[in-house]
Write an enzyme that holds these catalytic residues in place. Structure first.
Site, PDB file in Angstrom:
ATOM      1  N   ASN A  19       0.860  -1.186   0.000  1.00  0.00           N
ATOM      2  CA  ASN A  19       0.000   0.000   0.000  1.00  0.00           C
ATOM      3  C   ASN A  19       0.901   1.243   0.000  1.00  0.00           C
ATOM      4  OD1 ASN A  19      -1.832   2.026   0.490  1.00  0.00           O
ATOM      5  ND2 ASN A  19      -2.317   1.400   2.583  1.00  0.00           N
ATOM      6  N   TRP A  20       1.006   1.860  -1.150  1.00  0.00           N
ATOM      7  CA  TRP A  20       1.901   3.023  -1.266  1.00  0.00           C
ATOM      8  C   TRP A  20       1.293   4.302  -0.682  1.00  0.00           C
ATOM      9  CZ3 TRP A  20       5.109   3.310  -6.457  1.00  0.00           C
ATOM     10  CH2 TRP A  20       6.021   2.239  -6.473  1.00  0.00           C
ATOM     11  N   LYS A  21       0.026   4.239  -0.326  1.00  0.00           N
ATOM     12  CA  LYS A  21      -0.674   5.437   0.189  1.00  0.00           C
ATOM     13  C   LYS A  21      -0.477   6.608  -0.790  1.00  0.00           C
ATOM     14  CE  LYS A  21      -0.195   3.509   4.732  1.00  0.00           C
ATOM     15  NZ  LYS A  21      -0.202   3.672   6.171  1.00  0.00           N
ATOM     16  N   HIS A  56      -9.597   1.365   4.929  1.00  0.00           N
ATOM     17  CA  HIS A  56      -8.332   1.597   5.644  1.00  0.00           C
ATOM     18  C   HIS A  56      -8.594   2.595   6.779  1.00  0.00           C
ATOM     19  CE1 HIS A  56      -4.264   2.802   6.559  1.00  0.00           C
ATOM     20  NE2 HIS A  56      -3.851   1.712   5.938  1.00  0.00           N
ATOM     21  N   GLU A 112      -6.994   5.026   7.800  1.00  0.00           N
ATOM     22  CA  GLU A 112      -6.762   6.424   7.434  1.00  0.00           C
ATOM     23  C   GLU A 112      -7.993   7.003   6.757  1.00  0.00           C
ATOM     24  OE1 GLU A 112      -3.078   5.794   5.356  1.00  0.00           O
ATOM     25  OE2 GLU A 112      -2.099   5.313   7.254  1.00  0.00           O
ATOM     26  N   GLU A 150      -5.539  -4.602  10.821  1.00  0.00           N
ATOM     27  CA  GLU A 150      -4.536  -3.544  10.969  1.00  0.00           C
ATOM     28  C   GLU A 150      -4.824  -2.742  12.240  1.00  0.00           C
ATOM     29  OE1 GLU A 150      -2.514  -2.441   7.086  1.00  0.00           O
ATOM     30  OE2 GLU A 150      -4.305  -1.226   7.201  1.00  0.00           O
ATOM     31  N   GLY A 204       2.540   2.543  10.892  1.00  0.00           N
ATOM     32  CA  GLY A 204       3.580   3.567  10.787  1.00  0.00           C
ATOM     33  C   GLY A 204       4.288   3.873  12.090  1.00  0.00           C
ATOM     34  N   SER A 235       3.352  -1.769  10.443  1.00  0.00           N
ATOM     35  CA  SER A 235       4.795  -1.814  10.731  1.00  0.00           C
ATOM     36  C   SER A 235       5.472  -3.126  10.327  1.00  0.00           C
ATOM     37  CB  SER A 235       5.066  -1.505  12.210  1.00  0.00           C
ATOM     38  OG  SER A 235       4.663  -0.180  12.499  1.00  0.00           O
ATOM     39  N   GLY A 292       2.860  -0.975   4.312  1.00  0.00           N
ATOM     40  CA  GLY A 292       2.839   0.432   3.932  1.00  0.00           C
ATOM     41  C   GLY A 292       4.250   0.923   3.662  1.00  0.00           C
ATOM     42  N   GLY A 293       4.824   1.641   4.649  1.00  0.00           N
ATOM     43  CA  GLY A 293       6.119   2.305   4.491  1.00  0.00           C
ATOM     44  C   GLY A 293       7.206   1.455   3.849  1.00  0.00           C
TER      45      GLY A 293
HETATM   46  P1  PGA Z   1       2.805   0.591   7.653  1.00  0.00           P
HETATM   47  O1  PGA Z   1       1.322   0.813   7.039  1.00  0.00           O
HETATM   48  O2  PGA Z   1       3.315  -0.703   7.096  1.00  0.00           O
HETATM   49  O3  PGA Z   1       3.578   1.793   7.175  1.00  0.00           O
HETATM   50  O4  PGA Z   1       2.653   0.547   9.123  1.00  0.00           O
HETATM   51  C1  PGA Z   1       0.451  -0.247   6.876  1.00  0.00           C
HETATM   52  C2  PGA Z   1      -0.877   0.253   6.357  1.00  0.00           C
HETATM   53  O5  PGA Z   1      -1.313   1.329   6.731  1.00  0.00           O
HETATM   54  O6  PGA Z   1      -1.511  -0.415   5.533  1.00  0.00           O
END
Ligand code: PGA
Length: 232
Positions: free
Chosen positions: A7-9, A86, A88, A154, A160, A190, A211-212
């Site tokens: 997930n590149w956001k 998600h 977010e 999640e 993050g 994470s 994500g990151g």
């Molecule tokens: P993260 O994000 O790996 O940067 O913690 C995961 C996500 O939000 O899907």
């Protein structure tokens, strides 16, 4: 291989896609690799062996919804997966469980696999069963559709932050979700090249959402290699 969803956001550029392509094209099990860049970068990854996913979609297939993106178009550009719900989006864009469920039904009708994110906030940690059950409530009556769906556990406090639940907590909670939904279940929050092996070794887990670490070429390549070696 277990499923790896990147997930590149709201990150990445056309240049970054070019940098990633040789590594992604070399993946040994591309059918288990789902790359979810921002909408305007989807075309960079079109018609490859690995899978393409979007990070969200509109509630309807077309209409006067300025700024929204139709899942019909996502299918046309080659997305076989769409992440919905998600945290977010739930927190910053006030998406409700009902909205997420509408998207879920629409995606299922179109033959796109929804990746439905659920998870508790830090203050809800001791109460996770109730929180997750509430997030799952709409879905549980749709048993036949659930078989084509993926849930991603999640915990909001892990996204993050470099803080992950213990492996036994991940196992316990993802088993709980699996038992309720009878669907594939991923863990997200994470995940990195150091913890990937231990996480993927959890038997009840079908994969991870990253994500990151999925934006760093070297790190993501190490993650893919670890998953390839486990093969299960
Ligand atoms: P993260 O994000 O790996 O940067 O913690 C995961 C996500 O939000 O899907």
């Amino acid at each position: 291989m277990k499923i790896l969803v990147a997930n590149w956001k709201m990150n990445g550029t056309i240049d970054l896609c070019r940098e990633f392509l040789p590594m992604l094209n070399a993946a040994k099990f591309p059918e288990s690799l789902v790359i979810c860049p921002p909408y305007p970068l989807l075309h960079c990854f079109k018609d490859k062996k690995f899978k393409l996913g979007a990070q969200n979609c509109g509630l309807k297939s077309c209409g006067a919804y300025t700024g929204e993106v139709s899942p019909v178009l996502l299918k046309e550009i080659g997305c076989s997966y769409v992440i919905i719900g998600h945290s977010e989006r739930r927190i910053s864009f006030h998406e409700s469980n009902a909205d997420i469920f509408e998207k879920f039904k629409l995606l299922c009708e179109l033959g796109i696999k929804p990746i439905v994110c659920i998870g508790e906030k830090l203050e809800e940690k001791t109460n996770y069963k109730q929180v997750l059950s509430e997030q799952l409530r709409y879905f549980l009556d749709y048993g036949d559709l659930l078989s084509n769906c993926i849930f991603a556990y999640e915990p909001v406090w892990s996204i993050g932050t470099n803080i992950i639940p213990s492996l036994s907590e991940i196992e316990e909670i993802t088993s709980f979700i699996k038992q309720k939904t009878m669907s594939q279940v991923l863990y997200g929050g994470s995940v990195n090249d150091k913890n990937i092996k231990d996480i993927l070794n959890i038997p009840s887990l079908d994969g991870v959402l990253i994500g990151g670490a999925s934006l760093k070429l070297k790190e993501f390549s190490l993650i893919i290699q670890s998953a390839e070696l486990l093969k299960n």
